[in-house]
Design a protein around this motif. Structure first.
Motif: not given
Length: 1013
Positions: A191-199
């Motif tokens: 169960t996913i509640c949040g997401i963030a990305t970086t390079a």
């Protein structure tokens, strides 16, 4: 219908007038056979059936073989044959009708995402990603997910045209939002509640961080691969916590992660990764506890920190480059904002055992307190010199940290739920609690983009991570049964524009507002179904959205609620019924128990019937007449509630029925003064509304029940009205407490205001709605009853049982709509599963709630089509100009139910073509007349080639006198100069002056003069 058929129907035997009728028991032989052999086609959950246990050997006590549900084999075979015959005749159950994709819905409680060029704004509903143009506020592309619901989304750091979308079921989709091509997906199974990305530096791939819930709250780092490199996909556990995680933020490069718990902030640091392998991501966590619950936070890395303040230990432990600092702005539930500057180095210095203890005061934050309620959003400006915040006060604040000054943007339309600063810092995207998003310029704080969805009252899922405050409506109303807070939403279709609907909406619905609270709706929203676009919003009652809306006891001042709404047949008149009841806390000191307190509330109730006229020039509704207390009991000073409002389909007029048992017919009349017509400012005749007829219904109920209490039946609990198709008669009925209702329906002649006929025993209890469809009267109560008025007999009556729903809740949860064009009617009823016991003193919650919708024909005692909605239907109405129906559910989503032959309301999709890049899509208005010569010099040179004598003659006829000619400077060109950064961080004045002078000192565009022949 032929003459022979009509005469045969009239020859049917009628029941004597003096003989009481038991209509519920009356059935024709043919209908009895249909019910016996099971050919009704009604789904199991809508029939009143009793299951009998069957022995394990498949035989009854006499040794006869029976089916699994207690039926004999012969009956089961006959039932199967009838169902197959029905499916063959109708092409399968559900095939003749279709349901459209959801229209509208609430935006997810997440920050909006700007594209890197700031031309587009990315938002999301539960089932689709939507891309809007910031120049026109139009929807240019929709990306629907194949299955599940969207939980979070984030823009790719390595590829600006890629978007990561996480579903609640644990699926990650990588979508090219520029072209809308088929996405790539990975299954996580959590169960996913949040997401963030970086390079990472030097890597073409993103590191994706996900917030996953279960027994623990977990943050994982993923290195997704696709195609031949799918085997190289990596997973790394970053954080595991028993305390719920509200949100998290990953700083550029992934070396710092800031996590917000309920009452603490955690900062994770790792040395700057040198490779793209997730095994190097080993974080060291530090926790800072706070004295209040956290409602919003934002972190930024600001340059300009004092390098001399760092010790050698902090240089090794910190992930910040020298000269940079990690600053935090944290909003609390008490309205205060705590600003921590360079918090990471301070925490590291505290861990140094050789540091003197007297330096512990370095963690004291700067406190900014203006909000009187919980902070809804807080963000840093792009340069880190300002903090921007918003909350329920409908005010946007800009805090300048060095000087302590505060700039305010007041009177927004609703509370602020989230805030985003654009990549260039030139715009703010503000998501409001009324399901709208506005984009403001940072220099002038003027709106550039306005996006709004359906703003109807909705049922929200409880979020345990959000703290509850004491200044919200939950302190005014606490419902033992959450279904008591669900009320039917009145919706009307505009006859002047059949693709537009009108509905009352609340002023604000913040995320922290519990779903068990009934929010008043004082505003009127107009929404276009064809374009899925918000048209207008107007206040119909007094409201406190932008005023000080808190009483001295810190409780919210309650607004009036629009209970009923109807439009006239020509669309020029709008009738509304609004109701206001003082909160319990304002009157509880007058009485000593709960029963008398409710009586005091009813005595101070305010009810108004208002009539509005549509102003075509100003395009707003103008109030013409207000009727105070349209219904009231004789000898009582308190007004009576208005149960129903109906519109005359043939002429301008309305009818109401109230708690006093009186039906009132309202009609307009011209205002006269001394025999002369009163005229307005535009010389038009003024109109006022008055009560034309008053028809009194039955006032008491006689019963032989020994347990019946006369006091409980003093007033009806509900009443319904319905006009016939031609408006000649009006059906009215009341329902009384418990089982004391006789099921009496009155037929009123609208021309003289007289009861022509009264028909008893048409239903038992739980009256919800009435309706006419040709010669048939449809009654929705504990059963669906169709009565033939011409032959004066019962066509059919189908009972159904509703679990966990009381008789008083049925008028708000059962819906009936009639379409006279295709001679069908539709009903919707809920299927609710509660978590808890619905007993006094026991708190319960809605575990699962959905609605069942069925379409009937008055001649057939079974539905021609049925379907199930995953949400509760809050309103159901028929299409005015064609076949079909429109349903509004508890998620503020509209669906059009229509035959497959064609929908009466054409739906216009996004303006951008599918599978094509948005780079070739022009979403701005044509500005050919204002384009300057420098930007299109090549095109103009090509157009000035002299290739013919006529063209040569035209080239001579140009304006040569340019003494008073000036170049045209567009506002967009000035905005490119002044909107590059916030007003407090503009370039030097000399550079601004040179740029402006360069615009006005250009060579003016050559214009052509028309020559006479």
């Amino acid at each position: 219908m032929s003459a022979e058929e009509g005469s045969s129907r009239r020859k049917r035997k009628r029941a004597p007038k003096d003989q009481p009728r038991e209509h519920q028991k009356k059935r024709s032989r043919k209908e009895e056979e249909k019910i016996t052999d099971g050919s009704t086609g009604i789904p199991d959950e809508s029939k009143t059936l009793v299951s009998h246990p069957v022995p394990g050997n498949g035989k009854d006590q006499h040794g006869k073989e029976v089916a699994h549900n207690g039926e004999s084999k012969k009956v089961r075979s006959r039932r199967h044959q009838q169902r197959e015959k029905f499916k063959k005749r109708h092409g399968g159950l559900g095939s003749p009708w279709t349901v459209s994709e959801p229209i509208g819905g609430w935006f997810l409680p997440q920050d909006a995402v700007f594209s890197m060029d700031e031309k587009y704004l990315i938002l999301a509903h539960k089932q689709a990603i939507q891309i809007y143009s910031t120049a026109t506020s139009l929807l240019v592309r929709t990306l629907p997910i194949p299955s599940g619901t969207i939980a979070a989304y984030a823009l790719s750091e390595s590829k600006s045209n890629s978007l990561y979308v996480a579903t609640a079921s644990g699926r990650i989709l990588l979508w090219d939002w520029d072209t809308g091509s088929k996405p790539i997906h990975w299954e996580l199974g959590t169960t996913i509640c949040g997401i963030a990305t970086t390079a990472l530096e030097g890597s073409p791939h993103d590191v994706v961080y996900t917030h996953e819930t279960g027994d623990y709250h977990i943050i994982n780092a993923h290195n997704f691969r696709s195609g031949p490199e799918k085997s190289k996909t990596e997973l790394k556990l970053v954080l595991e916590s028993k305390t719920p995680i509200q949100s998290f933020q990953v700083m550029p490069g992934g070396s710092i992660i800031v996590v917000a718990l309920q009452r603490s902030i955690m900062i994770g640091t790792t040395p700057k990764p040198t490779t793209a392998t997730l095994q190097d991501f080993v974080y060291t966590w530090r926790e800072c506890k706070l004295p209040q619950f956290i409602t919003a936070f934002d972190a930024c890395i600001r340059s300009g920190a004092d390098p001399s303040a760092k010790s050698s230990t902090s240089q090794k432990s910190s992930s910040q480059p020298q000269g940079e600092s990690l600053d935090l702005a944290i909003g609390g539930v008490d309205g205060a904002i705590l600003v921590f500057e360079d918090i990471l180095r301070k925490l590291i210095r505290i861990e140094n055992p050789r540091k003197p203890q007297t330096e512990a005061e370095d963690l004291t934050p700067q406190r900014l307190h203006w909000h009187r309620e919980a902070v809804g959003a807080v963000k840093w400006s792009l340069d880190g010199n300002y903090v921007i915040s918003g909350g329920r006060e409908t005010v946007l604040l800009m805090w300048q940290l060095k000087t302590g000054r505060r700039q305010e943007l007041p009177h927004l339309t609703s509370a602020v739920d989230s805030l985003v600063v654009s990549p260039s810092g030139a715009s703010y995207a503000v998501r409001l609690a009324d399901n709208s998003v506005i984009v403001l310029s940072t220099t002038e704080l003027k709106p550039k983009t306005n996006i709004a969805g359906i703003q109807s009252r909705r049922l929200m899922e409880e979020d345990s991570t959000l703290p509850r405050t004491k200044t919200i409506y939950s302190q005014l109303e606490k419902w033992t049964n959450p279904l008591s807070a669900i009320q039917k939403i009145p919706v009307a279709m505009n006859p002047l524009n059949p693709s537009q609907i009108l509905l009352p909406v609340p002023s604000s619905q913040p995320r922290s507002e519990p779903s068990s609270t009934h929010l008043p709706a004082p505003y009127l929203q107009t929404f276009d179904l064809s374009t899925a676009h918000h048209v207008s919003r107007q206040a119909l009652a007094r409201n406190n959205a932008t005023d000080f809306n808190t009483a001295p006891n810190r409780l919210r001042i309650r607004e009036p609620d629009i209970k009923l709404l109807q439009l006239s047949h020509d669309g020029m008149w709008l009738a509304t019924v609004e109701e206001w009841i003082p909160p319990r806390t304002d009157v509880q000191h007058l009485e000593e128990n709960e029963e008398y307190t409710k009586e005091e509330q009813s005595l101070r109730r305010e009810i108004y019937l208002k009539f509005w006229l549509w102003d075509k020039q100003r395009e707003i509704w103008m109030l013409e007449t207000r009727i105070d207390a349209p219904h009231g009991l004789p000898g009582e000073c308190a007004p009576s509630r208005v149960f129903d409002l109906a519109s005359d389909p043939n002429k301008v007029g309305f009818a109401t029925v109230g708690e006093d048992g009186v039906v009132r017919i309202w009609q307009p009349k011209t205002r006269m003064r001394d025999g002369t017509m009163v005229r307005g400012s535009e010389k038009e005749g003024l109109i006022s509304w008055s009560n034309r007829y008053s028809v009194e219904l039955e006032s008491k109920v006689e019963t032989l029940d020994a347990d019946f209490s006369p006091q409980s039946s003093a007033l009806p609990i509900n009443a319904c009205l319905a006009y016939s198709t031609d408006g000649s008669v009006l059906a009215a009925s009341q329902t009384w407490p418990e089982n004391s209702s006789p099921g009496l329906v009155h037929i009123i002649d609208t021309d003289i205001g007289f009861v022509r006929r009264s028909m008893p025993n048409l239903y038992t209890t739980g009256l919800a709605a009435l309706g006419f469809i040709g010669p048939f009267l449809v009654i929705l109560s504990d059963s669906v009853t169709v009565w033939d008025l011409v032959d004066d007999e019962l066509s059919y009556s189908i009972p159904f049982s509703l679990l966990n729903i009381s008789a008083s809740q049925k008028p708000s949860l059962l819906h009936l709509a009639i379409n006279t064009i295709d001679s069908t009617f539709a009903i919707a009823f809920p299927v609710v599963e509660l978590d808890g016991t619905a007993l006094p003193g026991h708190e319960v919650s809605i575990k699962k709630a959905m609605s069942r919708l069925m379409v009937f024909k008055p001649q057939q005692p079974y539905p021609v089509w049925s379907t199930t909605f995953s949400n509760l239907v809050m309103s159901l109405l028929s299409a005015r100009t064609g076949k079909g129906y429109i349903a509004l559910d508890s998620a503020s989503e509209l669906r059009i139910i229509s035959p497959k032959a064609g929908s009466s309301i054409p739906l216009i999709g996004p303006v951008a073509a599918a599978e094509k890049s948005l780079a070739g899509f022009k979403d701005e208005e044509s500005e050919d007349g204002y384009e300057d010569m420098d930007e299109h010099k090549g095109q103009e040179d090509a157009g000035l080639q002299i290739d013919s004598p006529e063209r040569a003659q035209q080239s001579v006829d140009f304006i040569e006198d340019t003494e008073n000619d000036k170049p045209v400077v567009r506002p967009e060109q000035l905005a490119q100069i002044f909107d590059v950064s916030p007003s407090f961080a503009l370039p030097p004045v000399k550079d601004l002056f040179s740029a402006v002078v360069g615009l006005y000192a250009r060579k003016p565009r050559v214009r052509e003069v028309a020559t006479s022949a």
